[in-house]
Every structure is written in structure tokens, then in C-alpha cells.
Write a protein that holds these residues in place. Sequence first.
Motif, mmCIF file in Angstrom:
data_model
loop_
_atom_site.group_PDB
_atom_site.id
_atom_site.type_symbol
_atom_site.label_atom_id
_atom_site.label_comp_id
_atom_site.label_asym_id
_atom_site.label_seq_id
_atom_site.Cartn_x
_atom_site.Cartn_y
_atom_site.Cartn_z
ATOM 1 N N GLU A 37 0.903 -1.168 -0.073
ATOM 2 C CA GLU A 37 -0.101 0.017 -0.087
ATOM 3 C C GLU A 37 0.856 1.244 -0.058
ATOM 4 O OE1 GLU A 37 -3.315 2.116 2.536
ATOM 5 O OE2 GLU A 37 -3.188 0.334 2.982
ATOM 6 N N SER A 38 1.929 1.306 0.652
ATOM 7 C CA SER A 38 2.775 2.451 0.758
ATOM 8 C C SER A 38 3.518 2.909 -0.517
ATOM 9 C CB SER A 38 3.823 2.132 1.755
ATOM 10 O OG SER A 38 3.364 1.985 3.160
ATOM 11 N N ALA A 39 3.653 1.655 -1.500
ATOM 12 C CA ALA A 39 4.361 1.696 -2.692
ATOM 13 C C ALA A 39 3.450 2.635 -3.519
ATOM 14 C CB ALA A 39 4.587 0.594 -3.321
ATOM 15 N N THR A 40 2.108 2.345 -3.428
ATOM 16 C CA THR A 40 1.160 3.068 -4.371
ATOM 17 C C THR A 40 1.142 4.602 -3.866
ATOM 18 O OG1 THR A 40 -0.887 2.765 -2.802
ATOM 19 C CG2 THR A 40 -0.349 0.917 -4.474
ATOM 20 N N GLN A 41 1.845 5.030 -2.681
ATOM 21 C CA GLN A 41 1.590 6.534 -2.418
ATOM 22 C C GLN A 41 2.657 6.984 -3.180
ATOM 23 O OE1 GLN A 41 -1.073 7.897 -0.540
ATOM 24 N NE2 GLN A 41 -1.383 5.787 -0.925
ATOM 25 N N PHE A 42 3.838 6.404 -3.914
ATOM 26 C CA PHE A 42 5.021 6.848 -4.362
ATOM 27 C C PHE A 42 4.591 6.777 -6.070
ATOM 28 C CE2 PHE A 42 6.623 6.196 -0.240
ATOM 29 C CZ PHE A 42 7.378 7.051 -0.010
ATOM 30 N N ILE A 43 3.909 5.536 -6.641
ATOM 31 C CA ILE A 43 3.829 5.528 -8.003
ATOM 32 C C ILE A 43 2.609 4.829 -7.967
ATOM 33 C CG2 ILE A 43 5.303 3.240 -7.919
ATOM 34 C CD1 ILE A 43 6.170 3.931 -10.867
ATOM 35 N N THR A 44 2.016 4.881 -9.045
ATOM 36 C CA THR A 44 0.660 4.297 -9.355
ATOM 37 C C THR A 44 0.498 2.713 -9.947
ATOM 38 O OG1 THR A 44 0.008 5.083 -11.544
ATOM 39 C CG2 THR A 44 -0.747 6.569 -9.867
ATOM 40 N N PRO A 45 -0.111 1.782 -9.496
ATOM 41 C CA PRO A 45 -0.301 0.617 -9.993
ATOM 42 C C PRO A 45 -0.487 0.810 -11.677
ATOM 43 C CG PRO A 45 -1.634 0.692 -8.097
ATOM 44 C CD PRO A 45 -1.227 2.316 -8.364
ATOM 45 N N LEU A 46 -1.187 1.672 -11.933
ATOM 46 C CA LEU A 46 -1.384 1.892 -13.607
ATOM 47 C C LEU A 46 -0.101 1.958 -14.375
ATOM 48 C CD1 LEU A 46 -3.503 1.909 -15.988
ATOM 49 C CD2 LEU A 46 -3.804 4.332 -15.463
ATOM 50 N N THR A 47 0.907 2.809 -13.778
ATOM 51 C CA THR A 47 2.082 2.786 -14.561
ATOM 52 C C THR A 47 2.608 1.418 -15.023
ATOM 53 O OG1 THR A 47 2.244 5.208 -13.670
ATOM 54 C CG2 THR A 47 4.089 4.161 -14.476
ATOM 55 N N LEU A 48 2.772 0.861 -13.822
ATOM 56 C CA LEU A 48 3.587 -0.302 -13.787
ATOM 57 C C LEU A 48 2.433 -1.504 -14.696
ATOM 58 C CD1 LEU A 48 4.940 -0.455 -10.163
ATOM 59 C CD2 LEU A 48 6.127 0.234 -12.268
ATOM 60 N N GLN A 49 1.411 -1.265 -14.308
ATOM 61 C CA GLN A 49 0.429 -2.187 -15.186
ATOM 62 C C GLN A 49 0.823 -1.887 -16.729
ATOM 63 O OE1 GLN A 49 -3.825 -2.723 -14.152
ATOM 64 N NE2 GLN A 49 -3.947 -2.261 -16.589
ATOM 65 N N ALA A 50 0.844 -0.736 -17.314
ATOM 66 C CA ALA A 50 1.164 -0.228 -18.496
ATOM 67 C C ALA A 50 2.401 -0.794 -19.196
ATOM 68 C CB ALA A 50 0.961 1.084 -18.733
ATOM 69 N N LEU A 51 3.341 -0.782 -18.117
ATOM 70 C CA LEU A 51 4.828 -1.278 -18.521
ATOM 71 C C LEU A 51 4.882 -2.797 -18.689
ATOM 72 C CD1 LEU A 51 6.745 1.445 -16.540
ATOM 73 C CD2 LEU A 51 6.515 1.415 -19.069
ATOM 74 N N SER A 52 4.211 -3.557 -17.557
ATOM 75 C CA SER A 52 4.410 -4.879 -17.566
ATOM 76 C C SER A 52 3.158 -5.537 -18.554
ATOM 77 C CB SER A 52 4.355 -5.344 -16.112
ATOM 78 O OG SER A 52 3.060 -5.095 -15.830
ATOM 79 N N LYS A 53 2.343 -4.998 -18.841
ATOM 80 C CA LYS A 53 1.215 -5.532 -19.634
ATOM 81 C C LYS A 53 0.559 -6.587 -18.885
ATOM 82 C CE LYS A 53 2.472 -3.106 -23.225
ATOM 83 N NZ LYS A 53 2.939 -2.053 -22.889
ATOM 84 N N ASN A 54 0.698 -6.325 -17.491
ATOM 85 C CA ASN A 54 0.136 -7.430 -16.487
ATOM 86 C C ASN A 54 -0.838 -6.628 -15.356
ATOM 87 O OD1 ASN A 54 0.884 -10.059 -17.595
ATOM 88 N ND2 ASN A 54 2.866 -9.586 -17.081
ATOM 89 N N ILE A 55 -1.658 -7.277 -14.721
ATOM 90 C CA ILE A 55 -2.449 -6.769 -13.594
ATOM 91 C C ILE A 55 -1.493 -6.546 -12.513
ATOM 92 C CG2 ILE A 55 -3.808 -7.488 -11.799
ATOM 93 C CD1 ILE A 55 -5.514 -8.969 -13.962
#
Length: 181
Positions: A37-55
Motif C-alpha cells: 500500500e505504501s508503494a502506491t503512494q509513490f507510484i501508481t499501479p497503472l504505470t506499472l501495469q502499462a509497462l508490464s502488460k500485466n495486472i
Amino acid sequence: MANITLAVSGSISAYKAADLTSQLTKQGHKVTVLMTESATQFITPLTLQALSKNIVHTNVMQEEEPRSIKHIDIAKGTDLFLLAPASANSIAKLAHGLADDPVSAVALALPIGVPKLLAPAMNTNMYLNPATQRNLHLLEEFGFQEIKPREALLACGDFGTGALAEIDIILEKVSQTLREK
């Protein structure tokens, strides 16, 4: 190529997970991203989803498929587990077997023999604190390999050891570990 589980914990260095995800994906690896949860305060999950092409997995209790248990399935499918950045909190959770978020739950469920890397990133005093050093030693006994932080001017304004290792260093350690496997 490999199935890499990239775990991202709460550190200002979490933004570097975007570059790490992108580079690993470009190398042909399947990257599954877990976030505290703390990580999501620094970078959004959507950014990593777009780059990984995975949930991107942010909640250990959220199960999309009732016939499976997500953290167990992710662990079973992992060829290499990488926690980068590794916060003092996440390091402590892993060292003591806590499993209350996707990062710690998947780490605890990893089959024996899966390579486990962690790249700490935190304030110098937090990194050098005897509790953190003891937790890192415990994790080494459990088969984790530390990618040492570097000395730099940190986000808090202090200068010292605690900055996330350079992305190229992390990528080289991933490649080396996969070759050795």
C-alpha cells in the motif's frame, strides 16, 4: 525468458520500479508486479501495469478468480523474486514471516529454490540500524541475496548508504542469478 515477480515497497525509490519493469519487459521477461500500500503512494499501479502488460497486485485479499488463490499461484509461477525497492518495513516483514500484503504473502509462499533478490532503499540510519541489519542477515540465511544500496545524497537530505542500487546493477544481478539457476 523468465517469469519475474517484481515486488515494490514504500520508498521514494519506488518510482524507479517503472524503469526496472520496462527494462525487464524489453528483455523478454514476463513481469508480475506486486505493490505494498505504501508503494502506491509513490507510484501508481497503472504505470506499472502499462509497462508490464500485466495486472498489478496491491491487495492480498482481492481474489479475481474464485478457483485459485492468487498469491499462491503467483509464487508457484515465479522463476525469480525481486524486491526493489526494499523498505525497512518490508524487510522486517519478510524476516519475521509476516504475510499481510501481496509482497510478503507471495514471498512467504515461494517454493524452495526460487532465487530471491532484494535491493534496499531507505535513510542511512534506518539501513544501518541493528534491527535492519539483523533482518537482512536473517533473510540471507533464508536464501535472499542483497543488492547493496549505494552511498548518495538521499531524498531526506542526508548523505550516506541507503540509495537504491543503480538499475543497471540490479538488472545485471537478475541476469547473473537467472544464468546460475
